[in-house]
Design an enzyme around this catalytic site. Structure first.
Site, PDB file in Angstrom:
ATOM      1  N   SER A  29       0.824  -1.208   0.000  1.00 49.81           N
ATOM      2  CA  SER A  29       0.000   0.000   0.000  1.00 49.81           C
ATOM      3  C   SER A  29       0.856   1.255   0.000  1.00 49.81           C
ATOM      4  O   SER A  29       2.033   1.244   0.375  1.00 49.81           O
ATOM      5  CB  SER A  29      -0.899   0.019   1.237  1.00 49.81           C
ATOM      6  OG  SER A  29      -1.557  -1.211   1.391  1.00 49.81           O
TER       7      SER A  29
HETATM    8  N1  SAH Z   1      -0.751  -4.969   3.983  1.00 46.32           N
HETATM    9  C1  SAH Z   1       0.091  -5.290   2.840  1.00 46.32           C
HETATM   10  C2  SAH Z   1      -0.572  -5.020   1.507  1.00 46.32           C
HETATM   11  C3  SAH Z   1      -1.585  -6.008   1.237  1.00 46.32           C
HETATM   12  S1  SAH Z   1      -2.050  -6.282  -0.434  1.00 46.32           S
HETATM   13  C4  SAH Z   1       1.430  -4.588   2.932  1.00 46.32           C
HETATM   14  O1  SAH Z   1       1.664  -3.860   3.904  1.00 46.32           O
HETATM   15  O2  SAH Z   1       2.251  -4.817   2.053  1.00 46.32           O
HETATM   16  C5  SAH Z   1      -3.405  -7.337  -0.071  1.00 46.32           C
HETATM   17  C6  SAH Z   1      -3.034  -8.720   0.358  1.00 46.32           C
HETATM   18  O3  SAH Z   1      -4.234  -9.374   0.742  1.00 46.32           O
HETATM   19  C7  SAH Z   1      -2.412  -9.557  -0.737  1.00 46.32           C
HETATM   20  O4  SAH Z   1      -1.143  -9.990  -0.347  1.00 46.32           O
HETATM   21  C8  SAH Z   1      -3.388 -10.720  -0.913  1.00 46.32           C
HETATM   22  O5  SAH Z   1      -2.747 -11.967  -1.140  1.00 46.32           O
HETATM   23  C9  SAH Z   1      -4.097 -10.734   0.434  1.00 46.32           C
HETATM   24  N2  SAH Z   1      -5.417 -11.359   0.457  1.00 46.32           N
HETATM   25  C10 SAH Z   1      -6.444 -11.242  -0.427  1.00 46.32           C
HETATM   26  N3  SAH Z   1      -7.500 -11.993  -0.028  1.00 46.32           N
HETATM   27  C11 SAH Z   1      -7.131 -12.608   1.135  1.00 46.32           C
HETATM   28  C12 SAH Z   1      -7.761 -13.508   2.037  1.00 46.32           C
HETATM   29  N4  SAH Z   1      -9.002 -13.963   1.835  1.00 46.32           N
HETATM   30  N5  SAH Z   1      -7.074 -13.919   3.118  1.00 46.32           N
HETATM   31  C13 SAH Z   1      -5.811 -13.494   3.353  1.00 46.32           C
HETATM   32  N6  SAH Z   1      -5.159 -12.641   2.542  1.00 46.32           N
HETATM   33  C14 SAH Z   1      -5.806 -12.199   1.448  1.00 46.32           C
END
Ligand code: SAH
Length: 224
Positions: free
Chosen positions: A71
């Site tokens: 993000s």
């Molecule tokens: N917080 C992260 C950015 C997240 S991007 C950072 O600081 O870098 C969103 C993430 O959510 C992705 O890695 C994706 O794999 C995950 N995601 C999507 N659906 C999900 C689910 N149902 N359970 C766990 N993770 C999930």
């Protein structure tokens, strides 16, 4: 490290870069001193590998492995600030991604649990947590939309992938008096960051800014 930023301008030294990074956060509404302190303490550089590493201190989202994104720092700051964390809190994050948001949280609370559906992302994030000596984070591979019942209830929950509505299990696993921050809306449309407070009388919602996150998907990633 002094290097050209590829845009025709010179990027200053580390100290200047850090100042600019913090200035961008403040100018976009991240004003909480504890949050700014945590974001100063955690270097975003190690969370971004390869081609985009040189952009680590810009206030923009960047691609990471498994087709996901880290993000934008100001969004990380605003979400962290909206959680109104206190040092004794136990926090659940859904969407570990690079691990950057979890690392920031770990500086502000007692315990962080973070879940991602991609095993590779969880493993890489764990390695960074270890290298940074962040020993109060537990990173787990799984479908975070079901939360983490065995560690519930949580003081705070943060979801960093967009769902159409707040997942029911997460609302259940939030303490009374707790706060959850998450983006809601369809993945191909503009989403809204919302804050949910759980009170004795039910749930209170307030809307924050428009954002764009990758979608919250069901099940595990293909690599897992
Ligand atoms: N917080 C992260 C950015 C997240 S991007 C950072 O600081 O870098 C969103 C993430 O959510 C992705 O890695 C994706 O794999 C995950 N995601 C999507 N659906 C999900 C689910 N149902 N359970 C766990 N993770 C999930």
């Amino acid at each position: 490290m002094n290097e050209d930023d590829g845009m025709g301008g010179e990027v200053g030294g580390d100290a200047e870069r850090k100042m600019q990074f913090l200035y961008a956060l403040r100018s976009r509404g991240v004003t909480d001193a504890r949050v700014l302190g945590a974001m100063e303490a955690i270097d975003r550089g190690p969370f971004i590998k390869g081609l985009f590493a040189a952009r680590a201190y810009d206030d923009m989202p960047l691609p990471i492995a498994c087709g996901q994104t880290i993000s934008q720092p100001s969004v990380v700051g605003l979400m962290t600030q909206a959680l109104q964390l206190s040092p004794r809190d136990k926090v659940l994050e859904i969407g570990t991604g690079s691990g950057y948001q979890a690392a920031i949280l770990s500086k502000l609370v007692r315990r962080v649990y973070t879940i991602d559906r991609h095993r590779r992302l969880v493993q890489e994030a764990r390695e960074i947590f270890e290298a940074m000596n962040l020993s109060n984070i537990t990173a787990i591979t799984g479908d975070g939309s079901f939360g983490l019942a065995e560690q519930a209830p949580f003081d705070r929950i943060i979801v960093t992938a967009a769902a159409e509505d707040p997942p029911g299990p997460l609302l259940t696993q939030l303490k009374v008096g707790g706060i959850m921050v998450l983006p809601v809306g369809q993945s191909d449309a503009v989403q809204r960051l919302i804050r949910v407070r759980k009170t004795e009388d039910g749930l209170e919602y307030d809307e924050m800014r428009a954002v764009r996150f990758v979608p919250l998907l069901e099940g595990l990633g293909k690599d897992s």
